[in-house]
Write a protein that holds these residues in place. Structure first.
Motif, short mmCIF file in Angstrom:
data_model
loop_
_atom_site.label_atom_id
_atom_site.label_comp_id
_atom_site.label_asym_id
_atom_site.label_seq_id
_atom_site.Cartn_x
_atom_site.Cartn_y
_atom_site.Cartn_z
N GLN A 172 0.82 -1.21 0.00
CA GLN A 172 0.00 0.00 0.00
C GLN A 172 0.85 1.26 0.00
N GLN A 173 2.04 1.19 0.56
CA GLN A 173 2.91 2.36 0.65
C GLN A 173 3.77 2.55 -0.59
N LEU A 174 3.59 1.68 -1.59
CA LEU A 174 4.35 1.79 -2.82
C LEU A 174 3.46 2.09 -4.02
N ILE A 175 2.23 2.50 -3.77
CA ILE A 175 1.29 2.74 -4.87
C ILE A 175 1.51 4.12 -5.49
N ASP A 176 1.61 5.16 -4.67
CA ASP A 176 1.70 6.52 -5.19
C ASP A 176 3.07 6.80 -5.78
N VAL A 177 3.12 7.70 -6.77
CA VAL A 177 4.39 8.04 -7.42
C VAL A 177 4.60 9.55 -7.51
N SER A 178 4.04 10.31 -6.58
CA SER A 178 4.34 11.74 -6.55
C SER A 178 5.76 11.95 -6.03
N THR A 179 6.29 13.17 -6.22
CA THR A 179 7.64 13.45 -5.73
C THR A 179 7.72 13.23 -4.23
N LYS A 180 6.71 13.69 -3.50
CA LYS A 180 6.72 13.52 -2.05
C LYS A 180 6.71 12.04 -1.68
N SER A 181 5.87 11.27 -2.36
CA SER A 181 5.77 9.85 -2.02
C SER A 181 7.05 9.12 -2.39
N VAL A 182 7.70 9.54 -3.48
CA VAL A 182 8.97 8.91 -3.85
C VAL A 182 10.00 9.14 -2.76
N ARG A 183 10.10 10.38 -2.27
CA ARG A 183 11.03 10.67 -1.18
C ARG A 183 10.74 9.79 0.03
N GLU A 184 9.45 9.73 0.42
CA GLU A 184 9.08 8.97 1.61
C GLU A 184 9.33 7.47 1.42
N MET A 185 8.98 6.96 0.25
CA MET A 185 9.15 5.53 0.01
C MET A 185 10.62 5.15 -0.03
N MET A 186 11.46 5.99 -0.64
CA MET A 186 12.87 5.67 -0.71
C MET A 186 13.50 5.71 0.67
N ALA A 187 13.06 6.66 1.52
CA ALA A 187 13.57 6.72 2.89
C ALA A 187 13.20 5.45 3.64
N ARG A 188 11.96 4.97 3.45
CA ARG A 188 11.55 3.74 4.13
C ARG A 188 12.30 2.53 3.60
#
Length: 314
Positions: free
Chosen positions: A286-302
């Motif tokens: 569920q945390q890998l669905i979005d691809v906005s810039t903000k979500s990319v930053r957050e997902m890569m940090a996780r």
């Protein structure tokens, strides 16, 4: 260059920054390039494949590039490729110049060769690196993405593309002692690749070891033994990574359909898929669905945090 430059060359799309290149190749069986000799560009290449494709680099035995493996190649390396499934070729690759490659990996010669005559290696892939590459590709090239959000800053793109390359090399360095480099192992490798072909083609199938071994005319015990020798993973571990990669590739199109996606990729349930993602990547799908810039930053940090935790626990 203040922003990323986007280019298209046939079936390959490129995102180019001042530091590196990320390419997305979707080559169908009807596209050109399957029979002719190919040459990599002027970069050191780290290539991930979401569909199995056979590659034969100069002076090397043919190898299967699949979600379980990553290829390192030097600049201007010649190779041939052939399709191993009806999906053709689905490759994501990162290109680094010589200076950047040396900065990232240390001695650049170690990236692509253990021997002087080797121009490329196909080695076990890092699940974290594969996930980063897929997420960056989706963010950069997904036509459904909000273009106002997908104008990712070059520094963000470069940081995480470099991390994908670095994680790949770290995983290679840690696992290479477990992977056979013996001469005379090519026949075994072909049998292992045959088994990989089958599970890549049908990751949703509930495979039994005896069934898979029978399909490649080996005993279950022998296949299990040589599979780990040549891939650095067990059959079940490779099957799980292939299923996770297949699901990762489709997450952006299957919002609200994760249970159906899980079943189609071979998981027994949505919770089974979530457990596999959490084990391999440290976070749920569920945390890998979005691809906005903000979500990319957050997902890569996780992803980075999860990789560090798993490394400490290994």
């Amino acid at each position: 260059m203040s922003s990323l430059e986007f280019k298209t060359d046939g079936c390959i799309r490129y995102a180019v920054s001042p530091l590196l290149v990320l390419g997305s190749e979707r080559r169908s069986l009807d596209d050109a390039g399957w029979v002719d000799e190919q040459v990599t560009g002027e970069h050191h290449v780290v290539a991930f494949s979401l569909a199995p494709v056979e590659v034969r680099f100069a002076n090397r035995h043919p190898a299967l590039l699949a979600p379980t493996a990553v290829a390192f190649a030097r600049p201007r390396t010649t190779y041939f490729r052939s399709a191993r499934c009806d999906r053709g070729q689905r490759t994501i690759f990162i290109g680094l110049d010589g200076t950047t490659a040396k900065d990232v990996y240390g001695d650049a010669s170690r990236i692509t060769a253990e021997a002087a005559d080797s121009s490329a290696h196909v080695v076990p892939a890092s699940a974290t690196a594969l996930a980063i590459a897929i997420q960056l590709e989706r963010h950069l090239f997904d036509a459904k993405a909000d273009r106002a959000e997908s104008n990712i800053e070059p520094i963000v793109f470069e940081e995480y593309a470099l991390q994908a390359a670095l994680y790949s090399f770290h995983f290679y360095s840690e696992s290479r002692q477990a992977v056979s480099n013996r001469s005379g192992g090519n026949e075994q490798r072909e049998l292992v690749d045959g088994a990989l072909d089958l599970i890549c083609f049908q990751p949703e199938k509930k495979w039994a070891l005896s069934e898979l071994a029978g399909a490649v005319a080996l005993s279950p015990a022998y296949l299990s033994r040589i599979f780990r020798v040549h891939t650095g993973r067990t059959l079940s571990q490779c099957l799980m990574l292939i299923r996770v990669a297949r699901a990762l590739e489709q997450l952006g199109d299957r919002r609200g359909e994760l249970t159906a996606l899980a079943l189609e990729c071979g998981f027994s349930s949505h919770s089974h898929m979530t457990a596999a993602f959490s084990k391999l990547l440290g976070l749920p799908p569920q945390q890998l669905i979005d691809v906005s810039t903000k979500s990319v930053r957050e997902m890569m940090a996780r992803l980075e945090d999860g990789w560090r935790i798993r490394k400490r626990g290994s």
